[in-house]
Write a protein that holds these residues in place. Structure first.
Motif, short mmCIF file in Angstrom:
data_model
loop_
_atom_site.label_atom_id
_atom_site.label_comp_id
_atom_site.label_asym_id
_atom_site.label_seq_id
_atom_site.Cartn_x
_atom_site.Cartn_y
_atom_site.Cartn_z
N ALA A 107 0.63 -1.35 -0.03
CA ALA A 107 0.63 -0.61 -0.15
C ALA A 107 1.15 1.36 0.05
N PRO A 108 0.79 2.50 -0.74
CA PRO A 108 1.27 3.89 -0.28
C PRO A 108 1.85 4.32 0.25
N ASP A 109 0.85 3.60 1.61
CA ASP A 109 1.36 4.05 2.77
C ASP A 109 2.21 3.66 3.65
N GLN A 110 2.88 2.10 3.15
CA GLN A 110 3.64 1.53 4.25
C GLN A 110 4.72 1.66 3.47
N TYR A 111 4.44 1.36 2.18
CA TYR A 111 5.98 1.82 1.54
C TYR A 111 7.44 2.12 1.66
N ASP A 112 7.09 3.19 1.90
CA ASP A 112 8.85 3.87 2.44
C ASP A 112 9.22 2.82 3.70
N THR A 113 8.28 2.45 4.28
CA THR A 113 8.67 1.52 5.63
C THR A 113 9.55 0.50 5.31
N LYS A 114 9.10 -0.11 5.00
CA LYS A 114 8.72 -1.86 4.07
C LYS A 114 10.66 -1.51 3.63
N LEU A 115 10.10 -0.29 2.21
CA LEU A 115 11.33 -0.56 1.19
C LEU A 115 12.77 0.09 2.36
N LYS A 116 12.39 0.99 2.72
CA LYS A 116 14.30 0.96 4.29
C LYS A 116 14.35 0.29 5.01
N SER A 117 13.36 -0.81 5.61
CA SER A 117 13.24 -2.00 6.18
C SER A 117 14.00 -3.28 5.43
N ALA A 118 13.39 -3.49 3.70
CA ALA A 118 14.55 -4.20 2.79
C ALA A 118 15.93 -3.67 3.33
N VAL B 107 -12.82 22.82 8.71
CA VAL B 107 -13.60 22.42 7.73
C VAL B 107 -12.77 21.08 7.19
N THR B 108 -12.04 20.67 8.51
CA THR B 108 -11.16 19.39 8.07
C THR B 108 -10.97 18.22 8.51
N PRO B 109 -11.07 17.02 8.78
CA PRO B 109 -10.92 16.38 9.32
C PRO B 109 -9.62 17.09 10.67
N SER B 110 -9.79 15.97 12.27
CA SER B 110 -9.03 16.53 12.88
C SER B 110 -7.87 15.41 13.05
N ILE B 111 -6.74 15.62 14.10
CA ILE B 111 -5.74 14.78 12.79
C ILE B 111 -6.45 12.69 13.56
N GLY B 112 -6.81 12.94 15.14
CA GLY B 112 -7.44 12.19 15.74
C GLY B 112 -8.50 11.24 14.53
N GLU B 113 -9.21 12.15 13.70
CA GLU B 113 -10.52 11.85 12.97
C GLU B 113 -9.58 11.54 12.10
N PHE C 105 -6.88 18.01 2.90
CA PHE C 105 -5.39 18.36 2.23
C PHE C 105 -4.31 17.07 3.35
N ASN C 106 -2.99 16.94 2.98
CA ASN C 106 -1.90 16.31 3.35
C ASN C 106 -0.85 17.53 2.81
N VAL C 107 -0.34 17.54 3.57
CA VAL C 107 1.15 18.46 4.04
C VAL C 107 1.93 18.21 3.25
N ASN C 108 2.16 16.98 2.79
CA ASN C 108 3.56 16.81 1.42
C ASN C 108 2.92 17.12 0.40
N TRP C 109 1.54 16.70 0.04
CA TRP C 109 1.44 17.54 -1.35
C TRP C 109 0.42 18.63 -1.36
N ALA C 110 -0.10 18.91 -0.48
CA ALA C 110 -1.17 20.29 -0.78
C ALA C 110 -1.23 21.49 -0.55
N LEU C 111 0.79 21.73 0.39
CA LEU C 111 1.33 22.39 0.74
C LEU C 111 1.58 23.31 -0.18
N THR D 297 -8.11 7.06 12.46
CA THR D 297 -9.65 6.85 12.43
C THR D 297 -9.90 6.31 11.37
N LEU D 298 -9.95 7.34 10.26
CA LEU D 298 -10.52 6.77 9.13
C LEU D 298 -9.88 8.44 7.41
N ASP D 299 -8.82 7.56 7.20
CA ASP D 299 -8.00 8.60 6.34
C ASP D 299 -8.55 9.14 5.75
N THR D 300 -7.67 10.39 5.03
CA THR D 300 -8.76 11.60 4.14
C THR D 300 -9.24 11.06 3.14
#
Length: 348
Positions: free
Chosen positions: A73-84, A258-264, A210-216, A267-270
Motif C-alpha cells: 500500500a502507498p502509505d506503507q511503502y517507504d517503511t518497508k523499502l527502508k526495512s529491506a 473544515v478538515t478532519p482533526s488528526i484523531g479523526e 489535504f496532506n501537507v506533503n503534496w497540498a501545501l 480513524t479514517l484517512d482523508t
C-alpha cells in the motif's frame, strides 16, 4: 493491548516483505534455471493489475527471466523499502522518491544505469520528459546532473478535485473552471459543505482533507513564496508570504475546522473519506482515474487550486522513480526491466 497488536502487525508485515525479498538471495536463479528478479512497488489494486500484465509481457519477451512482484500500500511503502535496505535485502528493481537519490547513491543502494540507458536500442532518452529523467541524475555533488540512477515511473500533477454531487445536493454554486477561488472564498465554500448530516453532533462530511506533503505547495507558490530561492542557495521558509500560506493551511483544520482533526484522520484517512463521498475537495492524481471510475459513488470534477496573493493558481507535479539495486546479481536483466517499465513504448 492495542499498541502490542499494532506492533505485532507491523512486525508481521515487515517479516512478510523480508521473506518475499529473500527470494533474490543465493545465485539469483529459480529452480528451472531462470534469472529471478524482485520488483517492489506501490499502488492501488488497479495499478497492480496493470503492472502484473506489463511484467507478464516482459517475461514473455525475456523467456529466461522470472519476476517476483512485491506490492505494498502507498502509505506503507517507504517503511518497508527502508526495512529491506536495512536488512540488506534490496530489491532488484524498485520504486523510490527522487528526494532519496542523493542518500541512496551515497550509501550504495542504487546502481548507475547510465550506460545501459544510453546504449539501449529500445528506448530513446529524448522521448522521455527531460525534467523526469533529470530528477534521477546525480554527479556526486549536484542533483539533476550526471549519471542516471533511475527512470521516471511518472511525472504526474496533483489537480484539485471536488465532489460535484455534494455541491448540487447542498445547492452550492459549482466552481468556475477558469477562475480560482480566493482563499477567503474557498474557506466560505468549505464551511458550507462541512456538515453534521444526521444530527448526532459529529461532522459527517468536511470541506477539505489535504496532506501537507503534496497540498501545501499550491498555497505557498500561489502566495508568491517558495522553500528555497531561485539560485538554490538559501532556504526561504522565513519569508512572511511562506508563513502566511502555512498558517492558512493549518487554519483549515484548527481555526475553520473544515478538515478532519488528526484523531479523526487516524480513524479514517482523508483518501478513504473522499472515496466515501465525505469530502468536498481533494487532490486528484492521474493514477487515481481507474479507481475513481469504478469505485466512486458520486460525480466529481476538477478546478484550479485556490489562489493566494498573486491571484494565480499553482499545482504540484510529482514523480516516482524506478531504480535498480546495486546489489542485484543480474544488472543487465534488472536494468532492462526498469527500462521496460519506464520508457519502453510497449511497456507504456
Amino acid at each position: 493491548m492495542k499498541s502490542k497488536k499494532m506492533f505485532a502487525l507491523t512486525m508481521t508485515a515487515l517479516m512478510t516483505t523480508s521473506i518475499a525479498l529473500a527470494g533474490c538471495s543465493g545465485d539469483g536463479k529459480s529452480a528451472d534455471g531462470k534469472v529471478e528478479l524482485t520488483f517492489m512497488f506501490r499502488g492501488n489494486p488497479e495499478e497492480l493489475k496493470a503492472y502484473k500484465a506489463t511484467v507478464k509481457r516482459f517475461e514473455e519477451a525475456n523467456k529466461d527471466v522470472k519476476v517476483t512482484m512485491v506490492q505494498t500500500a502507498p502509505d506503507q511503502y517507504d517503511t518497508k523499502l527502508k526495512s529491506a535496505i536495512a536488512g540488506r535485502k534490496v530489491p532488484d528493481v524498485f520504486f523510490y522518491n527522487p528526494a532519496q537519490v542523493k542518500a541512496y547513491v551515497n550509501s550504495g543502494v542504487l546502481l548507475d544505469i547510465t550506460k545501459n540507458v544510453e546504449g539501449s536500442k529500445d528506448i530513446q532518452l529524448e522521448d522521455i520528459w527531460k525534467k523526469g529523467v533529470d530528477k534521477y541524475r546525480y554527479d556526486g555533488k549536484v542533483l539533476g546532473k550526471g549519471a542516471i540512477y533511475g527512470l521516471p515511473k511518472d511525472l504526474g500533477p496533483f489537480a484539485l478535485g471536488y465532489n460535484k454531487t455534494m455541491f448540487e445536493k447542498a445547492k452550492v454554486p459549482l466552481p468556475d473552471k477558469d477562475k480560482p477561488y480566493t482563499w477567503d472564498e474557498f474557506i466560505q465554500v468549505a464551511k458550507k459543505l462541512t456538515k453534521d448530516t444526521n444530527g448526532d453532533g459529529k461532522m459527517d462530511q468536511y470541506g477539505t482533507g489535504f496532506n501537507v506533503n503534496w497540498a501545501l505547495q499550491p498555497f505557498v507558490w500561489s502566495n508568491g513564496a517558495d522553500w528555497i530561492n531561485e539560485e538554490g542557495t538559501k532556504v526561504t521558509i522565513d519569508d512572511p508570504k511562506f508563513i502566511e500560506a502555512l498558517q492558512f493551511f493549518v487554519d483549515q483544520q484548527l481555526k475553520y475546522k473544515v478538515t478532519p482533526s488528526i484523531g479523526e484522520s487516524q480513524t479514517l484517512d482523508t483518501y478513504q473519506r473522499w472515496m466515501k463521498g465525505q469530502l468536498a475537495f481533494f487532490p486528484v492524481g492521474p493514477w487515481d482515474m481507474a479507481a475513481f471510475k469504478d469505485q466512486l459513488k458520486f460525480e466529481y470534477d476538477l478546478l484550479p487550486w485556490p489562489a493566494g496573493s498573486t491571484g494565480k493558481p499553482a499545482g504540484w507535479v510529482g514523480s516516482l522513480g524506478i531504480g535498480v539495486g546495486s546489489t542485484t546479481q543480474h544488472q543487465k536483466e534488472a536494468t532492462e526491466l526498469a527500462m521496460y517499465l519506464s520508457a519502453n513504448q510497449e511497456g507504456q
